[in-house]
Write a protein that holds these residues in place. Sequence first.
Motif, PDB file in Angstrom:
ATOM      1  N   SER A 154      -2.377   1.151  -9.967  1.00  0.00           N
ATOM      2  CA  SER A 154      -2.662  -0.276 -10.125  1.00  0.00           C
ATOM      3  C   SER A 154      -2.697  -0.658 -11.603  1.00  0.00           C
ATOM      4  O   SER A 154      -2.190  -1.716 -12.001  1.00  0.00           O
ATOM      5  N   TRP A 205      -3.971  -2.715  -6.385  1.00  0.00           N
ATOM      6  CA  TRP A 205      -4.842  -2.135  -5.372  1.00  0.00           C
ATOM      7  C   TRP A 205      -6.102  -2.984  -5.211  1.00  0.00           C
ATOM      8  O   TRP A 205      -6.773  -3.327  -6.184  1.00  0.00           O
ATOM      9  N   GLY A 206      -6.402  -3.339  -3.961  1.00  0.00           N
ATOM     10  CA  GLY A 206      -7.600  -4.104  -3.683  1.00  0.00           C
ATOM     11  C   GLY A 206      -7.502  -5.564  -4.028  1.00  0.00           C
ATOM     12  O   GLY A 206      -8.497  -6.293  -3.930  1.00  0.00           O
ATOM     13  N   ARG A 207      -6.329  -6.023  -4.438  1.00  0.00           N
ATOM     14  CA  ARG A 207      -6.138  -7.429  -4.757  1.00  0.00           C
ATOM     15  C   ARG A 207      -5.128  -8.011  -3.785  1.00  0.00           C
ATOM     16  O   ARG A 207      -4.305  -7.308  -3.197  1.00  0.00           O
ATOM     17  N   SER A 208      -5.156  -9.315  -3.637  1.00  0.00           N
ATOM     18  CA  SER A 208      -4.174  -9.977  -2.788  1.00  0.00           C
ATOM     19  C   SER A 208      -3.420 -10.994  -3.622  1.00  0.00           C
ATOM     20  O   SER A 208      -3.894 -11.444  -4.666  1.00  0.00           O
ATOM     21  N   TYR A 231       0.896   3.739  -3.035  1.00  0.00           N
ATOM     22  CA  TYR A 231      -0.392   4.375  -3.323  1.00  0.00           C
ATOM     23  C   TYR A 231      -0.607   5.587  -2.424  1.00  0.00           C
ATOM     24  O   TYR A 231      -1.017   6.662  -2.900  1.00  0.00           O
ATOM     25  N   GLU A 265      -6.424   3.388  -8.577  1.00  0.00           N
ATOM     26  CA  GLU A 265      -6.517   2.599  -9.796  1.00  0.00           C
ATOM     27  C   GLU A 265      -5.491   3.036 -10.841  1.00  0.00           C
ATOM     28  O   GLU A 265      -5.072   2.232 -11.685  1.00  0.00           O
ATOM     29  N   HIS A 283     -10.104   5.971   0.029  1.00  0.00           N
ATOM     30  CA  HIS A 283     -11.202   5.109   0.502  1.00  0.00           C
ATOM     31  C   HIS A 283     -12.546   5.804   0.291  1.00  0.00           C
ATOM     32  O   HIS A 283     -13.279   6.055   1.252  1.00  0.00           O
ATOM     33  N   LYS A 285       0.778  -1.242   0.000  1.00  0.00           N
ATOM     34  CA  LYS A 285       0.000   0.000   0.000  1.00  0.00           C
ATOM     35  C   LYS A 285       0.813   1.297   0.000  1.00  0.00           C
ATOM     36  O   LYS A 285       0.335   2.314  -0.525  1.00  0.00           O
ATOM     37  N   GLU A 297     -15.364   4.894  -0.691  1.00  0.00           N
ATOM     38  CA  GLU A 297     -16.592   4.167  -0.396  1.00  0.00           C
ATOM     39  C   GLU A 297     -16.698   3.742   1.066  1.00  0.00           C
ATOM     40  O   GLU A 297     -17.617   3.014   1.439  1.00  0.00           O
ATOM     41  N   THR A 298     -15.762   4.200   1.884  1.00  0.00           N
ATOM     42  CA  THR A 298     -15.755   3.826   3.297  1.00  0.00           C
ATOM     43  C   THR A 298     -15.850   5.078   4.155  1.00  0.00           C
ATOM     44  O   THR A 298     -15.212   6.087   3.859  1.00  0.00           O
TER      45      THR A 298
END
Length: 372
Positions: free
Chosen positions: A73, A182-185, A57, A70, A357, A54, A359-360
């Motif tokens: 990413s 981003w957002g992936r593991s 970013y 994004e 973030h 992270k 959406e959080t």
Amino acid sequence: MTNTKRSVAGTAPHLGTRALNRATLDRQLLLRPARLSAAAAVEHLVGLQAQNVKPPYYALAARLDGFTPEALSRLMADREVVRIVTMRSTIHTHTADDCLTLRPLVQPARDRELTQFRKGLAGVDLDRLAALARDLVETEPRTMKQLREALLREWPDADPQALAVAARCRLPLVQVTPRGLWGRSGQVSLTTAEHWLGRPAGPAATPDAVVLRYLAAFGPASVRDMQTWAGLTRLRDAFERLRSRLVTFRDEGGVELFDLPDAPRPDPETPAPPRFLPEFDNLLLSHADRTRVVPPEYRGRSWQGNFAYSTLLVDGFLAGLWRLEEHALVIEPFGRLTGAQRDEVTAEGERMLRVMHPETSYDIRFGAVSAA
């Protein structure tokens, strides 16, 4: 223009700590949001420290106007940027071009790193190890565990960890996606930079060229500053070759600093808005003398052992730590903030959260002042 005064020796203008701070923040795109693409920023900054996924970013979120996670990413998914061990033997996010030219530049340092593992590599032919490891990871990406186990079959008496380190040092191994997205593991799987990028490594960047890039992103700076950033030694000759193209200053301790003639050196009283930086941000790691960003009384406060904290800048200097909890952005200043500073920090925190973030929902909470 920066307010300067002649040093006692009369040989070069003197730059105080605040002048160095503002100049470095400007080069680091931290005085005002930069209107650059993520790719252009990664190139300008000569890479982003990236031990974890992270931080790059968050590093760009603090620096760029209109950045979205994004954007970086997508560059990684398209193989326009990669994660690879380069400066200081640490993982950096670099553009593909820099990956293929900076890694050869620091290869001598990676070779020297192997001397620490001589005992565990007794009897190991390092050229053969590199050829075997290359064949393994170019056949399919391998985890360090898989690579270690395969090499151990060839050298059963060697230290397994030393074998894996040798492969990492001898070869330009990049972490393949989805790791880093981003957002992936994804676990760390490795292949060579040449194989991943589909082209051979270019000639190693010259020390002279990298000195100029370092000064553009981190200057004004001393020879020791750049050596600290690069993890290289004996760079004095490169600075001397470039001396006629550079300008020089002295810091408050009398150390000679080099800089590009036309690089920005803002007035020391230029406002510096608060910034939320990730752990291991290069701003805090790329000078031998870090007082231009880290007040002496806060030295060592941004990490504990091998763990680094995310950091807060106020008025351009390290001023506290921050972290994201489940529903809150928790800010822990080292000292008392004025009401105006708290408002500015809150506003910057809200901006960072919108970018990273959207959406959080997070509350913003100021924690107890961290103990010394």
